[in-house]
Design an enzyme around this catalytic site. Structure first.
Site, PDB file in Angstrom:
ATOM      1  N   ASP A   1     -67.824  -7.474   7.975  1.00  0.00           N
ATOM      2  CA  ASP A   1     -67.027  -6.764   8.315  1.00  0.00           C
ATOM      3  C   ASP A   1     -65.938  -5.581   7.994  1.00  0.00           C
ATOM      4  O   ASP A   1     -64.962  -5.362   7.630  1.00  0.00           O
ATOM      5  CB  ASP A   1     -65.520  -7.523   9.626  1.00  0.00           C
ATOM      6  CG  ASP A   1     -64.563  -6.780  10.430  1.00  0.00           C
ATOM      7  OD1 ASP A   1     -63.913  -6.564  10.473  1.00  0.00           O
ATOM      8  OD2 ASP A   1     -64.931  -5.243  10.998  1.00  0.00           O
ATOM      9  N   CYS A   2     -67.071  -4.757   7.490  1.00  0.00           N
ATOM     10  CA  CYS A   2     -66.140  -4.012   6.394  1.00  0.00           C
ATOM     11  C   CYS A   2     -65.907  -2.263   6.740  1.00  0.00           C
ATOM     12  O   CYS A   2     -66.769  -2.218   7.966  1.00  0.00           O
ATOM     13  CB  CYS A   2     -67.178  -3.694   5.323  1.00  0.00           C
ATOM     14  SG  CYS A   2     -68.960  -3.185   5.893  1.00  0.00           S
ATOM     15  N   THR A   3     -65.692  -1.126   5.904  1.00  0.00           N
ATOM     16  CA  THR A   3     -65.858   0.244   6.717  1.00  0.00           C
ATOM     17  C   THR A   3     -67.084   0.377   6.670  1.00  0.00           C
ATOM     18  O   THR A   3     -67.904  -0.052   6.159  1.00  0.00           O
ATOM     19  CB  THR A   3     -64.373   0.528   5.455  1.00  0.00           C
ATOM     20  OG1 THR A   3     -64.694   0.365   3.952  1.00  0.00           O
ATOM     21  CG2 THR A   3     -63.460  -0.278   5.783  1.00  0.00           C
TER      22      THR A   3
ATOM     23  N   PRO B   1     -64.514   1.856  -0.881  1.00  0.00           N
ATOM     24  CA  PRO B   1     -65.401   0.788  -1.367  1.00  0.00           C
ATOM     25  C   PRO B   1     -66.165   0.099  -0.866  1.00  0.00           C
ATOM     26  O   PRO B   1     -66.294  -1.507  -0.981  1.00  0.00           O
ATOM     27  CB  PRO B   1     -63.423   0.241  -1.248  1.00  0.00           C
ATOM     28  CG  PRO B   1     -62.563   1.390  -0.428  1.00  0.00           C
ATOM     29  CD  PRO B   1     -62.964   2.483  -0.275  1.00  0.00           C
TER      30      PRO B   1
ATOM     31  N   GLN C   1     -57.158   2.527  -0.704  1.00  0.00           N
ATOM     32  CA  GLN C   1     -57.846   3.226   0.252  1.00  0.00           C
ATOM     33  C   GLN C   1     -56.421   3.964   0.774  1.00  0.00           C
ATOM     34  O   GLN C   1     -55.245   3.524   1.053  1.00  0.00           O
ATOM     35  CB  GLN C   1     -58.647   2.852   1.438  1.00  0.00           C
ATOM     36  CG  GLN C   1     -58.185   1.189   1.648  1.00  0.00           C
ATOM     37  CD  GLN C   1     -59.210   0.115   1.951  1.00  0.00           C
ATOM     38  OE1 GLN C   1     -60.216   0.756   2.054  1.00  0.00           O
ATOM     39  NE2 GLN C   1     -58.978  -0.630   2.154  1.00  0.00           N
TER      40      GLN C   1
ATOM     41  N   HIS D   1     -64.823  -7.453  17.904  1.00  0.00           N
ATOM     42  CA  HIS D   1     -65.411  -8.691  17.420  1.00  0.00           C
ATOM     43  C   HIS D   1     -65.758 -10.023  18.513  1.00  0.00           C
ATOM     44  O   HIS D   1     -66.057 -10.757  17.778  1.00  0.00           O
ATOM     45  CB  HIS D   1     -63.539  -9.205  17.409  1.00  0.00           C
ATOM     46  CG  HIS D   1     -62.915  -7.937  16.453  1.00  0.00           C
ATOM     47  ND1 HIS D   1     -61.831  -7.648  16.675  1.00  0.00           N
ATOM     48  CD2 HIS D   1     -62.751  -8.278  15.694  1.00  0.00           C
ATOM     49  CE1 HIS D   1     -61.667  -7.457  15.553  1.00  0.00           C
ATOM     50  NE2 HIS D   1     -62.106  -6.564  14.607  1.00  0.00           N
TER      51      HIS D   1
ATOM     52  N   ASP E   1     -58.413  -6.446   9.612  1.00  0.00           N
ATOM     53  CA  ASP E   1     -57.070  -6.724  10.772  1.00  0.00           C
ATOM     54  C   ASP E   1     -57.004  -8.199  10.979  1.00  0.00           C
ATOM     55  O   ASP E   1     -56.138  -8.641  11.617  1.00  0.00           O
ATOM     56  CB  ASP E   1     -57.577  -6.011  11.328  1.00  0.00           C
ATOM     57  CG  ASP E   1     -59.000  -6.200  11.857  1.00  0.00           C
ATOM     58  OD1 ASP E   1     -59.710  -5.775  11.073  1.00  0.00           O
ATOM     59  OD2 ASP E   1     -59.236  -7.256  12.348  1.00  0.00           O
TER      60      ASP E   1
ATOM     61  N   ASP F   1     -63.134  -7.739  -3.889  1.00  0.00           N
ATOM     62  CA  ASP F   1     -64.454  -7.181  -4.082  1.00  0.00           C
ATOM     63  C   ASP F   1     -66.014  -8.476  -3.429  1.00  0.00           C
ATOM     64  O   ASP F   1     -65.749  -9.306  -3.781  1.00  0.00           O
ATOM     65  CB  ASP F   1     -65.147  -6.493  -5.347  1.00  0.00           C
ATOM     66  CG  ASP F   1     -65.428  -5.161  -4.518  1.00  0.00           C
ATOM     67  OD1 ASP F   1     -66.203  -4.046  -4.963  1.00  0.00           O
ATOM     68  OD2 ASP F   1     -66.696  -5.919  -3.775  1.00  0.00           O
ATOM     69  N   GLY F   2     -65.869  -8.193  -1.950  1.00  0.00           N
ATOM     70  CA  GLY F   2     -66.646  -8.537  -1.774  1.00  0.00           C
ATOM     71  C   GLY F   2     -68.658  -8.617  -2.192  1.00  0.00           C
ATOM     72  O   GLY F   2     -68.972 -10.320  -2.132  1.00  0.00           O
TER      73      GLY F   2
HETATM   74  N1  SAM Z   1     -64.120  -3.084  12.742  1.00  0.00           N
HETATM   75  C1  SAM Z   1     -64.370  -2.122  11.240  1.00  0.00           C
HETATM   76  C2  SAM Z   1     -65.391  -1.023  11.775  1.00  0.00           C
HETATM   77  O1  SAM Z   1     -66.527  -1.583  11.913  1.00  0.00           O
HETATM   78  O2  SAM Z   1     -65.654  -0.218  10.340  1.00  0.00           O
HETATM   79  C3  SAM Z   1     -63.884  -2.773   9.651  1.00  0.00           C
HETATM   80  C4  SAM Z   1     -62.592  -3.264  10.180  1.00  0.00           C
HETATM   81  S1  SAM Z   1     -62.367  -4.034   8.708  1.00  0.00           S
HETATM   82  C5  SAM Z   1     -59.835  -3.080   9.405  1.00  0.00           C
HETATM   83  C6  SAM Z   1     -62.910  -3.438   7.763  1.00  0.00           C
HETATM   84  C7  SAM Z   1     -62.337  -4.161   6.436  1.00  0.00           C
HETATM   85  O3  SAM Z   1     -63.154  -3.917   4.596  1.00  0.00           O
HETATM   86  C8  SAM Z   1     -61.193  -3.909   5.208  1.00  0.00           C
HETATM   87  O4  SAM Z   1     -59.339  -4.733   5.649  1.00  0.00           O
HETATM   88  C9  SAM Z   1     -61.609  -2.983   5.009  1.00  0.00           C
HETATM   89  O5  SAM Z   1     -59.888  -3.060   3.009  1.00  0.00           O
HETATM   90  C10 SAM Z   1     -62.811  -3.905   3.194  1.00  0.00           C
HETATM   91  N2  SAM Z   1     -63.159  -3.237   2.371  1.00  0.00           N
HETATM   92  C11 SAM Z   1     -63.759  -2.693   2.691  1.00  0.00           C
HETATM   93  N3  SAM Z   1     -64.235  -2.607   1.113  1.00  0.00           N
HETATM   94  C12 SAM Z   1     -64.351  -3.932   0.616  1.00  0.00           C
HETATM   95  C13 SAM Z   1     -64.932  -4.551  -0.012  1.00  0.00           C
HETATM   96  N4  SAM Z   1     -65.848  -3.815  -1.036  1.00  0.00           N
HETATM   97  N5  SAM Z   1     -64.423  -5.959  -0.741  1.00  0.00           N
HETATM   98  C14 SAM Z   1     -63.942  -6.951   0.398  1.00  0.00           C
HETATM   99  N6  SAM Z   1     -63.243  -6.327   1.535  1.00  0.00           N
HETATM  100  C15 SAM Z   1     -63.474  -4.483   1.469  1.00  0.00           C
END
Ligand code: SAM
Length: 288
Positions: A156-158, A163, A30, A61, A85, A137-138
């Site tokens: 806590d994903c994007t 992804p 990303q 959080h 993070d 990958d989760g």
């Molecule tokens: N608090 C934020 C929100 O509510 O949008 C999310 C923050 S956190 C930085 C999101 C994390 O999800 C990122 O570190 C990203 O790399 C991770 N992520 C995205 N897709 C993922 C997947 N398929 N498996 C594991 N982690 C993933």
């Protein structure tokens, strides 16, 4: 003045001044940018969407962690999906009942860069001996994990683009249900309802086949613009989301937490939804 403009919703967005660009890179997964903003402090965005800021991260959080953890009451093993993070991990480790945290983050660069530029988010949490990090990958993890069982799972994903999309799939929710103990609790960030109503409907439809009690609670985070964010909740026991305030207060005091947003009263109130959200959930209960 350099500006960062987020256009998550068509025709509406937020703009923050980039007072100092600290880091920018296309990682393996990303686009990542971290910059200094005069009001929110350091800001991290992924693929053009604000993920977290120094000034308001505590709100999200604390509510993503202490609501399920205090509702459960004696979580020993916790799974975090995403959360690169480190803010979720920091809050989970405050619970003395926790013996092990497994965190599955797809992008090592997010962990590394947030340790460097947002050190107060993790505050050393990644070095805690109770923590095991998987860079994966989760959805693959919850599909393939064998002997794992957890008391609480926090996604806590994007947003469901790039992804993160797979972390809003039925396959992911089924995998999480499989990895939870019988009284386990699943929570996930599920977008700002007023701006992304379809995300709520879709999650309700995809999550409810796996949990007897599927519901949402809410929190308003300034940089998740457009109103309250819905946090998805899945559990086999409806009582877990309806604990009385005295129990919540007792558990909060016993945990020795000193939160800046979470209170037992806010915990209980967060499950009471405005009419427009209830109406969306009624719509979700009608097959598409
Ligand atoms: N608090 C934020 C929100 O509510 O949008 C999310 C923050 S956190 C930085 C999101 C994390 O999800 C990122 O570190 C990203 O790399 C991770 N992520 C995205 N897709 C993922 C997947 N398929 N498996 C594991 N982690 C993933």
């Amino acid at each position: 003045m350099n500006l960062f403009t987020e256009t998550l919703s068509d025709g509406y967005g937020q703009t923050l001044s980039i007072d100092e660009l600290l880091f920018e890179q296309h990682t393996e997964h990303q686009h990542l940018i971290i910059f200094q903003n005069r009001f929110f402090g350091r800001v991290m965005a992924l693929d053009g969407i604000v993920q977290t800021t120094e000034r308001d991260e505590f709100i999200y959080h604390e509510m993503m962690v202490h609501v399920p953890m205090l509702a459960h009451g004696k979580a020993r093993r916790v799974l975090i999906i995403g959360g690169g993070d480190g803010g979720i991990l920091r809050e989970v480790l405050k619970h003395s009942s926790v013996e092990q945290v497994v965190q599955v983050e797809i992008d090592q660069a997010v962990i590394d860069l947030c340790k460097t530029y947002l050190p107060n988010h993790s505050a050393g949490a990644f070095d805690d001996p109770r923590v095991k990090i998987h860079i994966a990958d989760g959805v693959a993890f919850v599909r393939e994990a064998q002997v794992e069982t957890f008391d609480v799972i926090i996604s806590d994903c994007t947003d469901p683009v790039g992804p993160g999309e797979v972390l809003f799939s039925s396959e992911f929710y089924q995998g999480c249900q499989r990895l939870l103990n019988s009284n386990g609790i699943f929570v996930a960030q599920n977008g700002v309802v007023f701006m992304q109503p379809d995300e709520l409907i879709t999650t309700q439809r995809r999550l409810s086949p796996y949990f007897h009690d599927t519901r949402f609670y809410t929190v308003a985070v300034p940089t998740y613009v457009g109103g309250v964010m819905a946090l998805a909740w899945g559990c086999q026991d409806p009582q877990a989301a309806e604990l009385d305030i005295n129990t919540l207060e007792r558990r909060y005091l016993a945990a020795g937490l000193n939160c800046r947003y979470y209170t037992p009263a806010v915990h209980a109130a967060s499950f009471h939804l405005p009419a427009y959200i209830q109406q969306l959930l009624t719509k979700a209960s009608v097959s598409p």
